[in-house]
Scaffold this motif. Structure first.
Motif, PDB file in Angstrom:
ATOM      1  N   ASP A  66       7.820   0.993  10.878  1.00 12.64           N
ATOM      2  CA  ASP A  66       7.186   1.202  12.177  1.00 12.64           C
ATOM      3  C   ASP A  66       7.989   0.463  13.229  1.00 12.64           C
ATOM      4  N   SER A  67       8.293   1.166  14.308  1.00 18.45           N
ATOM      5  CA  SER A  67       9.012   0.570  15.441  1.00 18.45           C
ATOM      6  C   SER A  67      10.331  -0.060  15.001  1.00 18.45           C
ATOM      7  N   GLY A  68      10.972   0.566  14.018  1.00 19.71           N
ATOM      8  CA  GLY A  68      12.275   0.107  13.575  1.00 19.71           C
ATOM      9  C   GLY A  68      12.254  -1.041  12.597  1.00 19.71           C
ATOM     10  N   VAL A  69      11.096  -1.489  12.158  1.00 15.78           N
ATOM     11  CA  VAL A  69      10.975  -2.614  11.228  1.00 15.78           C
ATOM     12  C   VAL A  69      10.472  -2.103   9.888  1.00 15.78           C
ATOM     13  N   GLU A  70      11.166  -2.469   8.800  1.00 13.22           N
ATOM     14  CA  GLU A  70      10.721  -2.076   7.461  1.00 13.22           C
ATOM     15  C   GLU A  70       9.691  -3.080   6.962  1.00 13.22           C
ATOM     16  N   ILE A  71       8.600  -2.543   6.398  1.00 12.35           N
ATOM     17  CA  ILE A  71       7.479  -3.362   5.936  1.00 12.35           C
ATOM     18  C   ILE A  71       7.221  -3.015   4.470  1.00 12.35           C
TER      19      ILE A  71
ATOM     20  N   PRO B 170       4.145  -1.180  -4.684  1.00 14.87           N
ATOM     21  CA  PRO B 170       5.103  -1.912  -3.848  1.00 14.87           C
ATOM     22  C   PRO B 170       5.717  -1.011  -2.775  1.00 14.87           C
ATOM     23  N   GLU B 171       4.921  -0.184  -2.126  1.00 14.91           N
ATOM     24  CA  GLU B 171       5.442   0.804  -1.176  1.00 14.91           C
ATOM     25  C   GLU B 171       6.085   0.134   0.037  1.00 14.91           C
ATOM     26  N   ARG B 172       6.997   0.890   0.675  1.00  9.74           N
ATOM     27  CA  ARG B 172       7.656   0.458   1.906  1.00  9.74           C
ATOM     28  C   ARG B 172       7.446   1.513   2.975  1.00  9.74           C
TER      29      ARG B 172
ATOM     30  N   GLY C  91      -4.760  -3.993  -4.111  1.00  9.01           N
ATOM     31  CA  GLY C  91      -5.214  -3.801  -2.741  1.00  9.01           C
ATOM     32  C   GLY C  91      -4.480  -2.687  -2.026  1.00  9.01           C
ATOM     33  N   PHE C  92      -4.668  -2.617  -0.699  1.00  8.02           N
ATOM     34  CA  PHE C  92      -4.005  -1.592   0.103  1.00  8.02           C
ATOM     35  C   PHE C  92      -3.947  -2.049   1.556  1.00  8.02           C
ATOM     36  N   ALA C  93      -3.109  -1.367   2.336  1.00  2.00           N
ATOM     37  CA  ALA C  93      -3.085  -1.506   3.792  1.00  2.00           C
ATOM     38  C   ALA C  93      -3.350  -0.120   4.372  1.00  2.00           C
TER      39      ALA C  93
ATOM     40  N   ASP D 217      10.618  -7.041   7.625  1.00  4.13           N
ATOM     41  CA  ASP D 217      12.063  -7.263   7.629  1.00  4.13           C
ATOM     42  C   ASP D 217      12.601  -6.926   9.016  1.00  4.13           C
ATOM     43  N   PHE D 218      12.918  -7.969   9.800  1.00  2.34           N
ATOM     44  CA  PHE D 218      13.415  -7.772  11.163  1.00  2.34           C
ATOM     45  C   PHE D 218      14.937  -7.634  11.204  1.00  2.34           C
ATOM     46  N   CYS D 219      15.581  -7.690  10.042  1.00  4.81           N
ATOM     47  CA  CYS D 219      17.036  -7.476   9.924  1.00  4.81           C
ATOM     48  C   CYS D 219      17.863  -8.576  10.587  1.00  4.81           C
ATOM     49  N   CYS D 220      17.246  -9.667  10.959  1.00  2.00           N
ATOM     50  CA  CYS D 220      17.987 -10.787  11.518  1.00  2.00           C
ATOM     51  C   CYS D 220      17.052 -11.990  11.546  1.00  2.00           C
TER      52      CYS D 220
END
Length: 722
Positions: free
Chosen positions: A249-254, A244-246, A270-272, A297-300
C-alpha cells in the motif's frame, strides 16, 4: 522445431551441400543476364548474400554511449554460463536457456561475430542456447535492438516476467508489467527490430539460432516518488490477509507475521482486514489488526514514524530495529527507547484512540494487537546511511572483557558473533571464549582480541572488496570461513594462495608461533576466523562492492520423504521398546533407498530408528535411539544416492542448537547450517537448510551442536532438490 547444439553442425554441412547443388543447376538454367539468387540462409549462421565485385569492408561502427554494439569485444570470443562481460558500460551475464519443451540447458554459448546477421554493422552477438541478462544500472524508459532469428525457440524476461515463445512476432503488442513490446518483422528466419516502451528494471533475451546487435536504451527513469503515508486506500474494503502473506500500500510492502499473546505463546491464526468502520482516528480506510503483527518495509532507514491507532482490548506487540516488546496498552511504552529510537504516545490508556511517534534511525518496524486498528502510518525522509568505520581494532570493548559462544558485540560499527570452533580432529566445541587484551601479540597497537577455541564471525553489512588483518598465532589449529566455504588448517602459511569462491588469500609469515598479516581480495560476502591460541588486530576492510547479480536459476526437481510407512506401504508399528516405554523401529539403513538416500548413525552405528510416539505426536520421526546400547550415538548420517543441490531437514527436539554439516562426494565439508530449536510445546517443528551453487551434496550429518549435550535428535521430514 528445437535444434540442439550438437545437431547444428550436421545440419549446416547438409544444407551447405544442397546450396552448392542448387547454384550449379540455376547457373545452367538461367539466361544470360539473369541475376543469381542468394542461397537460402543456414539455420545457425546465414552467410551474407555474395556480391559480384568485392568491396572494402565498411568502417567499424562506434555506437553511442547509450547503445551496446559489442564493438569492444574481440571477434570470435565465446562466453558460457555463468560468465559476465561488459560492453559500452553495460554488464551482461550469460544465463541458462529454456527449450520449448520446458527443459533448461546450461550448455550453450554466445559468440562475438561480424557477419551482419542482425541487420546492423560491425560486431554483433550470436546467441546459441543461452540468455543474455543486461544490467543498465538503472530503470530505463525505452529499449530497442536489432535481431536476426533463424530457428528454434526464444526466451525473454522483462521486469522478472518470463516468456518462452517461437518467433518475435508472437509477442508483438505484449505487455510485461507496464512495458509494451513492439516488433517489426520477426516471423522467423528473418531480421527485424524489437522495441520496449515503459519502465524497464531488468531485461534478458535468448534464443537458439539468434543474433542481436545495437541494444540501445533511453534515459534513466526518475526514481519513483516515495509516498510518505500508508493509509490503506489502495486496498479493497473487506480484504483479509493472513500469516505469512505480503501486500503493498502506498509503495510500502507489508508482511503479516505471527503474534505473541500475553502468556508468551505465539499464534499464526489471526488476520488483518481493511475496514472503514473501526475507529483509529483517521479517515477513509483503516486496517484491523487481529492477533497478527504487520511488518512494514520502507526500503530505507527512516528518521521518524507516526501513526494513528484505536486499541480496544487484548495485548500488543511492537518491534523496532529488531527489539521486540509485548505490552498491554500504548501508554506503557511512552518514553521507551529502542536502539536509539524514542517512543512518544498520546492517550493509549486502553479502549481509546491515540497516536504513536517513533523518533530516530528506524531500520525495521512491526506492530500488532488483538483488537487494534491503525491508519495513516507516515514516515519521514530516509536518514543518511551511517558512516562505515573501515577498521575493527577492538578499542571499543573494555579491556579484559570476555565473550562466549553465541555472544554478539560491536566494535567500530561491525557486529561480531562468537561461534563454535572445530578442532583438528574434526570435533566441534562450544566451550571456548574470546577476550580483549593489549599485549601487542598480533603486531598492532592498543587493544587486540585473544581467541581461544572459538570463531569470530564479522558482519560488515555489505559485500566488501578486501579484508586485511594482523595476527599472532601461538599454537593449535585454525578455522576460516569465507563466503560460506569453511577450512580447518594448521598455520596461516598453509592458506597462502588459496581461493574461496573468487576470493584470493595472501599471507605474510604465518609459519606458526609468529605474527603476520592475512589479506583477502575479492567480493567477500561473509567472513569468520578462529583459533586456539590466536590474537588478531586491525581487521580492516575496503569499500562495499556492488551486489553480485543472482546466479541463473538452474531448475531442479524437488523430493521429500517422511516416515509414516516403509517404502512397501507397511505402516511403521515398532519392534523394540526401551526402558521408558518408547517404541522404536530399528533400521538397517537402506529402508528408504527408494526415497533417494540411506541412513545411519554416528559415531555409534546401528542406532537409527523410526520413533512412533515422539511426545505423543501422531507422526513418526527418524531418530537416534537414546538407550539400548546407543547412549553415545550423536548424529544421523544421510547419504544421498545421487548428488543433490539443496537439502532441508524438518525436525523437533530439545531447546538447544542443532547443526547440519554438508559434505561432497570426496568427504570435503561444503558448509554448516546451525539452527536454534526453542522447545515450547509438544511436537514443535524447526527447519534447517543448506543450498549449494551446484548439485554436489553427497552426505549430510545432523545432530546437536555440542557433543557434550545429550538431546533428542528426531527428523520429521527430509526434503532435497537436485
Amino acid at each position: 522445431m528445437m535444434i540442439s547444439k550438437q545437431n547444428l553442425v550436421g545440419v549446416r554441412v547438409i544444407r551447405a551441400s544442397v546450396c552448392v547443388l542448387g547454384l550449379l543447376l540455376l547457373g545452367v538454367m538461367c539466361l544470360a543476364g539473369c541475376v543469381t539468387p542468394a542461397p537460402p540462409p543456414e539455420p545457425t549462421l546465414p552467410p551474407p548474400t555474395p556480391t559480384p565485385t568485392p568491396s572494402p569492408p565498411p568502417p567499424t561502427r562506434t555506437p553511442p554511449p547509450e547503445c551496446v554494439g559489442f564493438e569492444e569485444l574481440p571477434l570470435g570470443t565465446q562466453y558460457h554460463v555463468p560468465d559476465r562481460f561488459s560492453d559500452s558500460g553495460v554488464e551482461i551475464t550469460v544465463r541458462a536457456f529454456q527449450w520449448d519443451n520446458g527443459d533448461w540447458t546450461t550448455d550453450g554459448y554466445t559468440e562475438v561475430s561480424d557477419a551482419g546477421d542482425a541487420g546492423g554493422s560491425g560486431h554483433g552477438m550470436i546467441v546459441n542456447n543461452v540468455n543474455l541478462d543486461f544490467d543498465f544500472c538503472c530503470t530505463v524508459t525505452e529499449l530497442t535492438l536489432r535481431f536476426g532469428e533463424y530457428g528454434g525457440n526464444l526466451n525473454m524476461d522483462i521486469n522478472g516476467i518470463f516468456k518462452n515463445f517461437e518467433n518475435f512476432a508472437d509477442i508483438d503488442g505484449s505487455n510485461f508489467d507496464g512495458v509494451t513490446v513492439t516488433v517489426t518483422d520477426g516471423l522467423g528466419n528473418d531480421t527485424g527490430t524489437l522495441k520496449l516502451s515503459g519502465p524497464i528494471t531488468s531485461f534478458a533475451l535468448g534464443g537458439q539460432e539468434l543474433v542481436i546487435d545495437e541494444i540501445c536504451y533511453g534515459d534513466c527513469a526518475p526514481a519513483p516518488e516515495v509516498v510518505e503515508c500508508v493509509d490503506f486506500e489502495d486496498l479493497p474494503l473487506g480484504t483479509q490477509y493472513h500469516v505469512p502473506e505480503r501486500f503493498t500500500d502506498s509503495g510500502v510492502e507489508i508482511t503479516v507475521r505471527a503474534f505473541q499473546w500475553d502468556n508468551g505463546d505465539w499464534t499464526t491464526d489471526g488476520f488483518a482486514e481493511v475496514s472503514d468502520t473501526w475507529d483509529a482516528g483517521g479517515s477513509g480506510h483503516g486496517m484491523i489488526v487481529n492477533n497478527v503483527n504487520l511488518d512494514f518495509d520502507f526500503c530505507c532507514t527512516v528518521s521518524e514514524l507516526t501513526l494513528k491507532f484505536g486499541e480496544y482490548g487484548g495485548n500488543l506487540n511492537i518491534d523496532v530495529n529488531g527489539i521486540f516488546k509485548n505490552f498491554e496498552n500504548f501508554a506503557d511504552i511512552d518514553g521507551s527507547n529502542f536502539d536509539g529510537v524514542t517512543v512518544t504516545v498520546t492517550d493509549g490508556l486502553g479502549n481509546d484512540t491515540g497516536t504513536l511517534t517513533l523518533s530516530g534511525p528506524i531500520t525495521s518496524f512491526a506492530l500488532g494487537g488483538q483488537e487494534l486498528v491503525i491508519d495513516e502510518i507516515c514516515y519521514g525522509e530516509c536518514a543518511p546511511a551511517p558512516e562505515v568505520v573501515e577498521c575493527v581494532d577492538f578499542e571499543d570493548p573494555p579491556l579484559a572483557q570476555q565473550y562466549f559462544i553465541f555472544d554478539r558485540f560491536n566494535d567500530s560499527g561491525v557486529e561480531i558473533t562468537v561461534a563454535a570452533f572445530q578442532w583438528g580432529d574434526g570435533r566441534w566445541t562450544t566451550d571456548g571464549y574470546t577476550h580483549v587484551t593489549e599485549q601487542g601479540l598480533a603486531g598492532g597497537s592498543g587493544q587486540e582480541m585473544w581467541i581461544n577455541n572459538v570463531n569470530l564471525d564479522f558482519d560488515f553489512c555489505c559485500t566488501v572488496r578486501e579484508v586485511t588483518l594482523k595476527f599472532g598465532e601461538y599454537g593449535g589449529n585454525l578455522n576460516i570461513d569465507v563466503n560460506g566455504i569453511f577450512k580447518n588448517f594448521d598455520n596461516f602459511a598453509d592458506m597462502d594462495g588459496s581461493n574461496f569462491d573468487g576470493v584470493t588469500v595472501t599471507v605474510t609469515d604465518g609459519l606458526g608461533n609468529d605474527t603476520g598479516t592475512l589479506t583477502l581480495s575479492g567480493p567477500i560476502t561473509s567472513f569468520a576466523l578462529g583459533g586456539q591460541e590466536l590474537v588478531i588486530d586491525d581487521v580492516c576492510y575496503g569499500e562495499c562492492a556492488p551486489a553480485p547479480l543472482p546466479p541463473s536459476p538452474t531448475p531442479f526437481a524437488e523430493h521429500s520423504c517422511s516416515f509414516e510407512t516403509f517404502p512397501d506401504g507397511t505402516p511403521v508399528t515398532g519392534d523394540t521398546k526401551d526402558t521408558q516405554g518408547i517404541v522404536w523401529q530399528r533400521l538397517e539403513g537402506d529402508e528408504f533407498a527408494e526415497c533417494g538416500f540411506l541412513v545411519a548413525s554416528a559415531p555409534v552405528t546401528s542406532c537409527v530408528a523410526v520413533r512412533t510416539n515422539y511426545y505423543s505426536s501422531p507422526h513418526n520421526y527418524l531418530a537416534l535411539i537414546t538407550g539400548l546400547g546407543c547412549v553415545n550415538a550423536r548424529r544421523i548420517e544421510i547419504t544421498f544416492l545421487e548428488p543433490v543441490q539443496e537439502v532441508c531437514l524438518e525436525f523437533s527436539g530439545a531447546s538447544t542448537h542443532y547443526v547440519m554439516e554438508v559434505y561432497d562426494e570426496d568427504a570435503g565439508l561444503l558448509g554448516t547450517s546451525i539452527e536454534l530449536a526453542e522447545f515450547d510445546e509438544e511436537g514443535s517443528l524447526f527447519t534447517t537448510t543448506f543450498s549449494s551453487d551446484t548439485a554436489n551434496i553427497s552426505r549430510t550429518s545432523f545432530g546437536v551442536y555440542s557433543e557434550s549435550i545429550t538431546a533428542v535428535v528426531a527428523i520429521r521430514e527430509i526434503r532435497y532438490a537436485r
